[in-house]
Design an enzyme around this catalytic site. Structure first.
Site, short mmCIF file in Angstrom:
data_model
loop_
_atom_site.label_atom_id
_atom_site.label_comp_id
_atom_site.label_asym_id
_atom_site.label_seq_id
_atom_site.Cartn_x
_atom_site.Cartn_y
_atom_site.Cartn_z
N ASP A 1 -5.65 3.38 3.77
CA ASP A 1 -6.23 4.67 4.12
C ASP A 1 -5.08 5.66 4.18
O ASP A 1 -3.91 5.28 4.38
CB ASP A 1 -6.97 4.59 5.45
CG ASP A 1 -8.05 5.66 5.59
OD1 ASP A 1 -7.99 6.66 4.83
OD2 ASP A 1 -8.94 5.51 6.44
N TRP A 2 -5.39 6.93 4.00
CA TRP A 2 -4.34 7.95 3.83
C TRP A 2 -3.47 8.05 5.09
O TRP A 2 -3.96 8.31 6.17
CB TRP A 2 -4.99 9.26 3.49
CG TRP A 2 -5.09 9.53 2.00
CD1 TRP A 2 -4.70 10.67 1.37
CD2 TRP A 2 -5.56 8.65 0.97
NE1 TRP A 2 -4.91 10.54 0.00
CE2 TRP A 2 -5.43 9.32 -0.27
CE3 TRP A 2 -6.05 7.34 0.96
CZ2 TRP A 2 -5.79 8.74 -1.49
CZ3 TRP A 2 -6.42 6.76 -0.25
CH2 TRP A 2 -6.29 7.46 -1.45
#
Length: 792
Positions: A222-223
């Site tokens: 995930d970012w």
């Protein structure tokens, strides 16, 4: 040697490592010497935004994932996936960052609307079909967020404490189903599980996902979730996104050279990236996995999904469907009736070409009746974005420091938002100024308000007069980005019919995340008068329709809810209108459960989720009987806040003390609406239930008959549970479902195969529990019609 192995062999260590991190916010680097083009990723799950600001290229906006799950229709979910796959191909995107298959552990969860269900089987079936549809188009998916990322509070640091049995039987189960069906990507979550942050969780990412399940795709962070070099590399993560904050790069090269990370670990990651590149058609010499591109009508699919997802929760006296031939006046109220909330808040927001509001949809469908509209109650904390017939010529402009115009586009609303790149041909460091301009021609004179909604340094002018020049900021914690920018309001006297030019200018460069808007509110008589007006209109109408729901400030990524109550004075609005007109329909425009203290006061309740861009058209279809309300609840709707599980960690940990007793499996005593609930416009008789036990394969056969006067669709739900209650297991659990469609008087037989897992528990491994089971064919978990016994 295969194309992938040849490509891998041609790379040195530095180039291999470079391929494993984002080169910017959304893409991986190209490596021309091996024929590899840049891999492009983009958010979903209800639309394809693309990687930057493209106001001239809007996105289809499908209904929310809760709505898709409410259809209980995997084939329709596959169609939704195909639409998004073709959207991705059109926008040059190779990987869709969706679907979200975390469970509805608690309706307080901020991204509840972005997930499918509290039930792992329903989640897995809808998710697998969605993934298949996207990948039918040769576009990859990243099934997320692996794993137990079921709430937003402290999501970067929270450690979820969940026992192994619940983890396997509930939270891992949808991922296992979808990976088994061939997903090409999985996204690693922010949170930790049982002491290890997920991006470093070798036991789950390597031991379970890659080895036990045989996953051959890419695990992407995930970012900004990846925070370490060797632990993340050795823990099964394959790709770090985005470029900002990347802990790999030169540090990973050094870790390999020092022996902290074996080079074969890096090779495995690169091999997976190349395999994904081959599948999506960006590796020369490799055959892509795409079939024939689809040519689906995205708006038509959005309307079909919306109509099929609506859940008729209450229909006292058979008020619905309404007969348009007998309607003279319809009193419509609620701020969301005119400004429909069609998608949830957060990183996955898209800008559709149009939105059909309930007011638009009903007005168009009821050409022979008068539709009156009253705001009644407005739940929005911030001023609505300027739009509609009073506003014309809305334009966005980017300028350089010397005043040169870099880009100009017409906009449907006075709102600019992008994450990533500016428009094509515009370099980020060229941008010195972003301007929104529009002309407002008020239909009503008096005390209007304008607003700036945004972060940064702004100038706002109206009619050539400067209303504001300065800075707007708020606390820049992570949730602030999703709770929305700061707002500053300005009173402005305007005369009816006299046009005024409004310009909002943001000074400064492009930080990669841009979000600002002009807000507008016309003169208002005040909240009490708005309620009076709605009640009066309802009293004079043949039927009253009230639209209530949540807002982005309540239901969004980035934070959890603290109450399930409707915001503002919407409950009061419903009660006032229902008192004025007993023929009141309440339309609930929320992606997740809300409280309804007025549920027994109104004739009909229709749950419409976040219904996508065709919201109002689908609503008119449903209210007027052009479509059947075939939706069934994918999660339990609690009656009180106290009935929902907590989501706030204590000392950094969030214990899942309920174990496997989640949602309906906990056998809640008095839910507002039970799992699987949903009424239709016809009645169904359940006539027979039989079981075919072939030893290894068990099939349940159910015959139902349409006992009403209209064609309809029934979702036959099959549950099993131990004949003698076992305190270590839920009383019953969903094991399969099938749809039956029939005309009046017709009988339909459906067959539901039971998976082997239906009779198993996790006990250090999957173990079948022998004994006697009750098999129930049901309209909902609380409305079980037929029962048989099965011994395994």
């Amino acid at each position: 040697m295969s194309i992938i192995e040849e490509a891998l062999a041609a790379l040195d260590l530095e180039t291999k490592v470079r391929l494993l991190s984002g080169q910017d916010f959304w893409t991986l680097p190209a490596i021309p010497e091996i024929g590899l083009r840049s891999l492009v990723m983009s958010d979903g799950p209800i639309g394809l935004r693309g990687i930057g600001w493209r106001p001239d290229d809007p996105s289809v906006a499908l209904p929310s994932p809760t709505a898709l799950a409410a259809t209980w229709d995997p084939e329709l979910a596959r169609t939704a996936g195909r639409v998004l796959g073709q959207e991705a191909r059109r926008k040059g995107v190779h990987v869709l960052l969706a679907p979200t298959v975390n469970l509805h552990r608690s309706p307080f969860g901020g991204r509840h609307f972005e997930c499918y269900s509290e039930d792992p089987l329903l989640t897995g079936e809808i998710g697998a079909a969605y993934v298949a549809g996207v990948q039918d188009q040769g576009v990859g998916t990243t099934v997320k967020h692996f794993v137990a990322n079921d709430s937003e509070t402290d999501r970067f640091t929270v450690d979820v404490r969940v026992d192994e049995r619940a983890l396997r039987e509930l939270y891992l189960a949808p991922f296992e189903r979808i990976v088994g069906a061939g997903a090409w990507g999985v996204m690693s979550a922010y949170n930790g599980v049982n002491g290890s942050t997920m991006t470093e969780h070798a036991d789950l990412q390597i031991g379970v996902l890659k080895r036990e399940w045989g996953f051959d795709g890419v695990v992407v962070s995930d970012w900004t979730a990846a925070r370490s070099t060797a632990p993340a590399a050795n823990g099964g993560l394959d790709v770090v996104m985005p470029a900002v904050g990347d802990p790999w790069g030169e540090a990973l090269v050094a870790a390999v050279r020092s022996g902290a990370v074996p080079e074969e670990v890096v090779d495995d990651k690169v091999r997976r990236v190349l395999r994904l590149a081959a599948r999506v058609g960006i590796l020369d010499g490799a055959s892509p996995a795409a079939g024939a591109p689809s040519t689906l009508d995205g708006a038509a699919v959005a309307r079909e999904i919306a109509a099929r997802s609506f859940v008729l929760a209450r229909n006292s006296g058979g008020l619905l469907p309404l007969d348009p031939a007998r309607l003279r006046t319809v009193a419509l109220s609620g701020a969301l009736a005119a400004d429909a909330r069609v998608q949830g808040g957060g990183s996955a927001l898209v800008q559709p070409a149009r939105v059909v509001s309930p007011l638009d949809g009903l007005s168009a469908a009821l050409g022979g009746a008068t539709v009156t509209y009253s705001v009644g109650a407005d739940p929005r904390r911030r001023m609505p974005v300027a739009r509609g017939p009073q506003w014309s010529g809305i334009t966005g402009v980017l300028r350089a420091a010397d005043g040169r115009e870099l880009f100009r586009a017409s906009l449907p609303t006075a709102y600019v938002r992008w994450m990533g790149d500016p428009p094509p041909g515009v370099a980020p460091d060229e941008i010195a100024e972003l301007a929104l301009s529009a002309r407002v021609t008020p239909s009503v004179g008096g005390a209007h308000e304008l607003a700036i909604v945004g972060f940064g340094d702004f100038t706002l002018t109206a009619g050539g007069r400067t209303l504001f020049e300065g800075s707007l900021y708020r606390d820049r914690d992570e949730s602030a980005v999703f709770r929305g920018p700061a707002e500053q309001r300005f009173p402005l006297d305007l005369a009816a019919g006299e046009p005024v030019d409004v310009v909002l200018t943001q000074r400064g460069g492009n930080p990669g995340f841009v979000s600002f808007a002009i807000g507008h509110a016309p003169p208002s008589p005040g909240p009490d008068a708005l309620l009076d007006e709605a009640a009066s209109a309802a009293a004079a109408a043949d039927v009253a329709v009230v639209v209530v729901g949540t807002t982005e400030e309540v239901e969004s990524e980035g934070f959890d809810r603290t109450t399930l109550a409707l915001p503002g004075r919407q409950d009061e609005l419903v009660s006032r209108v229902a008192t004025a007109n007993p023929r009141t329909v309440v339309v609930v425009n929320a992606g997740s459960p809300v409280l309804m203290p007025w549920a027994d006061e109104v004739a009909a309740i229709l749950l419409t989720w976040f219904p996508g861009q065709e919201a109002g058209a689908a609503l008119a279809d449903m209210l007027l009987g052009a479509a059947e309300p075939g939706g069934r609840l994918p999660t339990t709707w609690p009656r009180h806040d106290r009935d929902a599980l907590p989501v706030t960690p204590t000392d950094g940990a969030l214990p899942y003390d309920e174990g496997v007793f989640l949602g309906y499996r906990a056998d809640p005593a008095d839910p507002l609406f039970p799992f699987g609930h949903g009424l239709g416009y016809t009645d169904w008789a359940y006539e027979s239930l039989s079981i075919e036990d072939g030893g290894e394969a068990v099939t349940v056969t159910v015959t139902v008959r349409n006992a009403g006067a209209r064609p309809g669709r029934e979702v036959v739900q099959v549950y099993i549970g131990p004949s003698t209650p076992d305190p270590s297991r839920p009383r019953r659990w969903l094991v399969g479902f099938a749809a039956a469609e029939a005309g009046p008087g017709e009988a339909v037989t459906v067959r539901v195969p039971l998976p082997e897992r239906a009779f198993q528990v996790w006990d250090g491994g999957w173990r079948k529990v022998p004994g006697s089971y009750l098999v129930e064919a049901a309209h909902s978990v609380a409305d079980r019609r037929l029962t048989a016994e099965l011994t395994v």
